[in-house]
Design a protein around this motif. Structure first.
Motif, PDB file in Angstrom:
ATOM      1  N   ILE A 108      78.538 -25.362 -37.652  1.00 56.43           N
ATOM      2  CA  ILE A 108      77.806 -27.033 -38.430  1.00 56.43           C
ATOM      3  C   ILE A 108      77.326 -27.375 -37.762  1.00 56.43           C
ATOM      4  CG2 ILE A 108      79.128 -29.126 -39.681  1.00 56.43           C
ATOM      5  CD1 ILE A 108      81.428 -26.850 -39.757  1.00 56.43           C
ATOM      6  N   PHE A 109      77.359 -27.168 -36.582  1.00 58.30           N
ATOM      7  CA  PHE A 109      77.240 -28.058 -35.459  1.00 58.30           C
ATOM      8  C   PHE A 109      76.064 -28.002 -35.183  1.00 58.30           C
ATOM      9  CE2 PHE A 109      75.944 -26.986 -30.410  1.00 58.30           C
ATOM     10  CZ  PHE A 109      76.142 -28.539 -30.375  1.00 58.30           C
ATOM     11  N   PHE A 110      75.144 -26.345 -35.262  1.00 58.68           N
ATOM     12  CA  PHE A 110      73.533 -26.069 -34.962  1.00 58.68           C
ATOM     13  C   PHE A 110      72.735 -26.307 -35.822  1.00 58.68           C
ATOM     14  CE2 PHE A 110      72.657 -23.284 -31.529  1.00 58.68           C
ATOM     15  CZ  PHE A 110      73.764 -22.961 -31.074  1.00 58.68           C
ATOM     16  N   GLN A 111      73.400 -26.028 -37.641  1.00 62.09           N
ATOM     17  CA  GLN A 111      72.535 -27.324 -38.916  1.00 62.09           C
ATOM     18  C   GLN A 111      72.287 -28.529 -38.447  1.00 62.09           C
ATOM     19  OE1 GLN A 111      71.216 -25.514 -41.364  1.00 62.09           O
ATOM     20  NE2 GLN A 111      71.913 -24.163 -39.773  1.00 62.09           N
ATOM     21  N   LEU A 112      73.277 -29.492 -37.994  1.00 63.86           N
ATOM     22  CA  LEU A 112      73.166 -31.147 -37.695  1.00 63.86           C
ATOM     23  C   LEU A 112      73.163 -31.094 -36.881  1.00 63.86           C
ATOM     24  CD1 LEU A 112      77.031 -32.070 -39.641  1.00 63.86           C
ATOM     25  CD2 LEU A 112      74.209 -31.500 -40.678  1.00 63.86           C
ATOM     26  N   ILE A 113      72.763 -30.515 -35.940  1.00 59.69           N
ATOM     27  CA  ILE A 113      72.557 -30.869 -34.235  1.00 59.69           C
ATOM     28  C   ILE A 113      71.428 -29.987 -33.695  1.00 59.69           C
ATOM     29  CG2 ILE A 113      72.848 -31.422 -31.913  1.00 59.69           C
ATOM     30  CD1 ILE A 113      74.982 -33.404 -33.811  1.00 59.69           C
ATOM     31  N   THR A 115      68.996 -27.954 -35.680  1.00 57.07           N
ATOM     32  CA  THR A 115      67.902 -27.846 -36.618  1.00 57.07           C
ATOM     33  C   THR A 115      67.310 -29.169 -37.735  1.00 57.07           C
ATOM     34  OG1 THR A 115      69.763 -26.353 -36.901  1.00 57.07           O
ATOM     35  CG2 THR A 115      67.774 -25.994 -38.510  1.00 57.07           C
ATOM     36  N   ALA A 116      66.306 -29.316 -37.368  1.00 62.15           N
ATOM     37  CA  ALA A 116      65.744 -29.759 -38.044  1.00 62.15           C
ATOM     38  C   ALA A 116      65.989 -30.728 -39.724  1.00 62.15           C
ATOM     39  CB  ALA A 116      64.100 -29.855 -37.803  1.00 62.15           C
ATOM     40  N   PRO A 117      65.875 -31.992 -40.319  1.00 61.87           N
ATOM     41  CA  PRO A 117      66.432 -31.722 -40.999  1.00 61.87           C
ATOM     42  C   PRO A 117      65.953 -31.118 -42.587  1.00 61.87           C
ATOM     43  CG  PRO A 117      67.069 -34.071 -40.318  1.00 61.87           C
ATOM     44  CD  PRO A 117      65.892 -32.724 -39.424  1.00 61.87           C
ATOM     45  N   ASP A 118      64.115 -31.302 -42.377  1.00 61.20           N
ATOM     46  CA  ASP A 118      64.346 -30.171 -43.641  1.00 61.20           C
ATOM     47  C   ASP A 118      64.263 -28.572 -43.085  1.00 61.20           C
ATOM     48  OD1 ASP A 118      62.285 -30.023 -41.215  1.00 61.20           O
ATOM     49  OD2 ASP A 118      60.384 -30.115 -42.487  1.00 61.20           O
ATOM     50  N   GLN A 119      64.391 -28.108 -42.346  1.00 59.86           N
ATOM     51  CA  GLN A 119      64.450 -26.510 -42.009  1.00 59.86           C
ATOM     52  C   GLN A 119      66.552 -25.973 -41.978  1.00 59.86           C
ATOM     53  OE1 GLN A 119      62.241 -24.280 -39.579  1.00 59.86           O
ATOM     54  NE2 GLN A 119      60.849 -26.288 -40.735  1.00 59.86           N
ATOM     55  N   ASP A 121      70.219 -24.666 -43.438  1.00 60.18           N
ATOM     56  CA  ASP A 121      70.640 -23.928 -44.608  1.00 60.18           C
ATOM     57  C   ASP A 121      71.781 -25.072 -44.891  1.00 60.18           C
ATOM     58  OD1 ASP A 121      71.711 -22.442 -45.744  1.00 60.18           O
ATOM     59  OD2 ASP A 121      71.656 -20.290 -44.907  1.00 60.18           O
ATOM     60  N   ALA A 122      71.476 -25.282 -46.385  1.00 62.82           N
ATOM     61  CA  ALA A 122      72.350 -26.464 -47.140  1.00 62.82           C
ATOM     62  C   ALA A 122      73.656 -25.709 -46.998  1.00 62.82           C
ATOM     63  CB  ALA A 122      72.174 -27.366 -48.088  1.00 62.82           C
ATOM     64  N   ALA A 123      73.415 -24.415 -48.192  1.00 65.16           N
ATOM     65  CA  ALA A 123      74.196 -22.929 -48.389  1.00 65.16           C
ATOM     66  C   ALA A 123      75.444 -23.100 -47.403  1.00 65.16           C
ATOM     67  CB  ALA A 123      74.025 -21.725 -49.062  1.00 65.16           C
ATOM     68  N   LEU A 124      74.699 -22.635 -45.962  1.00 66.31           N
ATOM     69  CA  LEU A 124      75.476 -21.961 -45.199  1.00 66.31           C
ATOM     70  C   LEU A 124      76.667 -23.712 -44.619  1.00 66.31           C
ATOM     71  CD1 LEU A 124      76.131 -20.532 -42.541  1.00 66.31           C
ATOM     72  CD2 LEU A 124      74.322 -21.370 -41.202  1.00 66.31           C
ATOM     73  N   LEU A 125      75.829 -24.887 -44.680  1.00 72.23           N
ATOM     74  CA  LEU A 125      76.714 -26.445 -43.785  1.00 72.23           C
ATOM     75  C   LEU A 125      77.825 -25.325 -45.131  1.00 72.23           C
ATOM     76  CD1 LEU A 125      76.141 -28.319 -42.115  1.00 72.23           C
ATOM     77  CD2 LEU A 125      74.544 -29.651 -43.287  1.00 72.23           C
ATOM     78  N   GLU A 126      77.519 -25.807 -46.366  1.00 74.36           N
ATOM     79  CA  GLU A 126      78.221 -26.018 -47.075  1.00 74.36           C
ATOM     80  C   GLU A 126      79.861 -24.721 -46.798  1.00 74.36           C
ATOM     81  OE1 GLU A 126      78.873 -25.998 -51.839  1.00 74.36           O
ATOM     82  OE2 GLU A 126      77.537 -26.689 -51.299  1.00 74.36           O
ATOM     83  N   ARG A 127      79.586 -23.886 -47.181  1.00 79.13           N
ATOM     84  CA  ARG A 127      80.535 -22.420 -46.511  1.00 79.13           C
ATOM     85  C   ARG A 127      81.215 -23.085 -45.242  1.00 79.13           C
ATOM     86  NH1 ARG A 127      76.362 -19.061 -47.157  1.00 79.13           N
ATOM     87  NH2 ARG A 127      76.593 -18.676 -45.019  1.00 79.13           N
ATOM     88  N   SER A 128      80.462 -23.340 -44.302  1.00 81.39           N
ATOM     89  CA  SER A 128      81.270 -23.622 -42.929  1.00 81.39           C
ATOM     90  C   SER A 128      81.911 -25.010 -42.880  1.00 81.39           C
ATOM     91  CB  SER A 128      80.086 -23.653 -41.537  1.00 81.39           C
ATOM     92  OG  SER A 128      78.851 -22.587 -41.913  1.00 81.39           O
TER      93      SER A 128
END
Ligand SMILES: N[C@@H](CCC(=O)N[C@@H](CS)C(=O)NCC(=O)O)C(=O)O
Length: 203
Positions: A108-113, A115-119, A121-128
């Motif tokens: 979650i941290f890596f995705q939201l902080i 990783t650029a929004p367009d890059q 991984d929505a599924a990984l984020l949701e799962r985490s």
């Protein structure tokens, strides 16, 4: 003099600096890792190419939880890291459980902080996010029975989980109501060391 290598915005470095501050140890710190890189001298100290690493009186040590145990063993006394096998194992359990907890929070941290929004991984984020919410019920249950993860008093069993819990509370994600966990998080914030070292802006 204790030396700590590692950048301040790393969870595993925060854990070590927080404890060093709790113990009021004199130390010097060098920025290593991430944008600071790692030179050959650092890699000779820690061949994993990871942070943190410490050196104390000629003794080099890596692995953040091992460092916490070492510093608490040298300077913490019974309060921070009890010697009674069951009390000690209780603290150890939460330190080791943090690998499970961190595995949910880190993506979650890596995705939201980081990783650029367009890059992202929505599924990984949701799962985490779902996994972290589910794991937080384990913390809620234990904190309903005792004030701290370490037991009746704050100890090193609280440090790793609290470092990642802070990130979970700071991230803009949906979280279920967890009143006991929130009570513990509020109690952590009464410690200046936690506010100064752990609650820095996520980056
Ligand atoms: N198990 C190791 C993991 C250390 C680790 O993964 N550190 C991350 C930062 S939290 C790292 O070194 N990343 C590479 C870097 O910062 O360059 C520990 O607890 O010390």
């Amino acid at each position: 003099m204790l030396t700590i290598w590692g950048r301040l915005n790393s969870h595993n470095v925060k854990k070590v600096i927080w404890l060093a501050e709790e113990l009021e140890l004199a130390y010097e710190r060098h920025d290593v890792g991430g944008a600071f890189g790692m030179d050959a001298a650092y890699l000779a100290r820690n061949p994993n190419a990871l942070i943190p690493t410490i050196e104390d009186d000629g003794f080099t040590l890596w692995e953040s939880n091992a460092i916490l145990r070492y510093l608490a063993g040298c300077h913490g006394g019974e309060a921070l890291y009890p010697t009674d096998p069951k009390a000690r194992a209780s603290a150890d359990r939460w330190m080791d459980w943090n690998f499970t907890w961190a595995d949910a929070i880190r993506p979650i941290f890596f995705q939201l902080i980081r990783t650029a929004p367009d890059q992202r991984d929505a599924a990984l984020l949701e799962r985490s996010v779902a996994r972290a919410a589910s794991l937080s019920s384990i913390l809620e249950d234990v904190l309903d029975r005792q004030r701290w993860l370490s037991g009746a008093a704050f100890g090193i069993g609280d440090i790793p989980v609290a470092t990642y819990a802070n990130t979970w509370f700071q991230l803009p994600v949906e979280r279920p109501a967890r009143p006991k966990l929130e009570r513990w998080y509020a109690a952590l914030q009464e410690r200046k060391t936690f506010r100064d070292v752990v609650m820095i802006p996520l980056s």
